[in-house]
Design an enzyme around this catalytic site. Structure first.
Site, PDB file in Angstrom:
ATOM      1  NE  ARG A   1      -3.502  -2.509   0.002  1.00  0.00           N
ATOM      2  CZ  ARG A   1      -3.043  -3.604  -0.635  1.00  0.00           C
ATOM      3  NH1 ARG A   1      -1.950  -3.548  -1.387  1.00  0.00           N
ATOM      4  NH2 ARG A   1      -3.692  -4.730  -0.566  1.00  0.00           N
TER       5      ARG A   1
ATOM      6  CB  SER B   1      -9.847  -0.939   3.097  1.00  0.00           C
ATOM      7  OG  SER B   1      -9.521  -1.755   4.154  1.00  0.00           O
TER       8      SER B   1
ATOM      9  CD  GLU C   1      -5.753   0.738   2.153  1.00  0.00           C
ATOM     10  OE1 GLU C   1      -5.685  -0.179   3.000  1.00  0.00           O
ATOM     11  OE2 GLU C   1      -6.391   0.648   1.104  1.00  0.00           O
TER      12      GLU C   1
END
Lengths: 260, 52
Positions: free
Chosen positions: A125, A175, A245
């Site tokens: 990520r 998310s 994130e």
């Protein structure tokens, strides 16, 4: 545009399609650049070349149409191609790193250059795209010839999993947290009894604990407060730090207007 | 540079149809959150010669 912003010292912010970002209630000063007109996706040999404003889902569907395999994992990721490279997006065991060959980018001076995937430091990520000051304008994915029905079956399965497990009925940024080493963020949040808990119009999804949803006209302040509540609670209960994130951009409402 | 100058210079670079002033970003985010951008620009992609 970048040269203009540099020359005039005007703040400059890149906004993809807004899928993995929270903009604060006070908005963003200066120029906000949207690449939503960079939509073309094409094939060259066994490569799919997608402009950065195209949705990664559309690149995935195009690959299916062309019977090219390798991008199936991305068929449920809501962001753009540019955003997918920026954070090395992934799902269900696949990630951008697995199939990206190169990217065409604009650097901080406004020059356009091609960068090989290995030079983007694609890790879980993350990438060095922000650190280098790059803006992605096009991505080249190296794929393989596959069987249309097999590619479709995988994509149908992933789409079903996504639609059944994610709270797509409410606005959200997807998310919210990265997976902490050795844990799953959603499980930690679920075990902290946070599902359904909220502030203002924002709450932790009852369907998927890793999502925070805008259930009832939330403000960005509500949403960010829920993120912080989750981080504090999980830290207190499990001594695990949840790293965001999603990007948070802009300024709070009421901050002095800097426009001249 | 004041806003009018800024707009004039931006319009030299980008079609005015692609420049939005005080645009609510909640219209452009999946969370449906976000205040205004001073200048929200959505240029088309025009690729010129690039460095290797």
């Amino acid at each position: 545009m970048i040269r203009f912003a540099n020359k005039t010292n005007i703040p400059f912010t890149l906004l993809g399609n807004g899928s993995n970002v929270i903009v604060r209630d006070g908005g963003i000063r200066g120029i906000v650049l949207s690449l939503k007109r960079f939509l073309n996706v094409r094939r060259e040999g066994n490569k799919v070349i997608a402009e950065s404003g195209a949705r990664i889902i559309d690149a995935s569907r195009f690959a299916l149409q062309e019977s090219l395999t390798g991008l199936e994992f991305s068929c449920g990721i809501p962001g753009t191609v540019g955003g997918a490279l920026y954070m090395n997006a992934g799902a269900y065991g696949g990630e951008v790193k697995d199939c990206l060959e190169s990217a065409l980018v604009v650097d901080s001076k406004g020059d356009i250059l091609r960068v090989a995937a290995e030079d983007l430091n694609l890790e879980y990520r993350t990438s060095n795209i922000a650190k280098k000051g790059y803006i992605v304008i096009e991505a080249t994915f190296a794929l393989q010839i596959g069987k249309h029905e097999e590619i479709k079956a995988i994509m149908d399965d992933l789409t079903y999993k996504r639609e059944s497990k994610q709270p797509l009925e409410y606005p959200s940024c997807g998310s919210v947290f990265k997976r902490p080493p050795g844990y799953f963020a959603g499980k930690l949040i679920q075990d902290s009894d946070l599902q359904g808990k909220g502030i203002g119009g924002a709450e932790v999804s009852t369907k998927h604990a890793g999502f925070i949803v805008n259930k009832n006209q939330a403000t960005a302040t509500d949403y960010i407060s829920v993120i912080e509540m989750v981080q504090k609670t999980v830290k207190y209960k499990f001594n695990v730090n949840l790293e965001r994130e999603v990007r948070i951009l802009g300024e709070d409402e009421g901050v002095t207007d800097k426009k001249s | 540079m004041d806003n009018n100058q800024m707009i004039a210079e931006l319009q030299q670079l980008i079609n005015p149809e692609h420049i939005f002033i005080d645009e609510y970003l909640k219209k452009h985010t999946y969370t449906k959150l976000g205040g205004k951008a001073d200048f929200f620009v959505t240029p088309p992609l025009i690729l010129r010669k690039y460095k290797k």
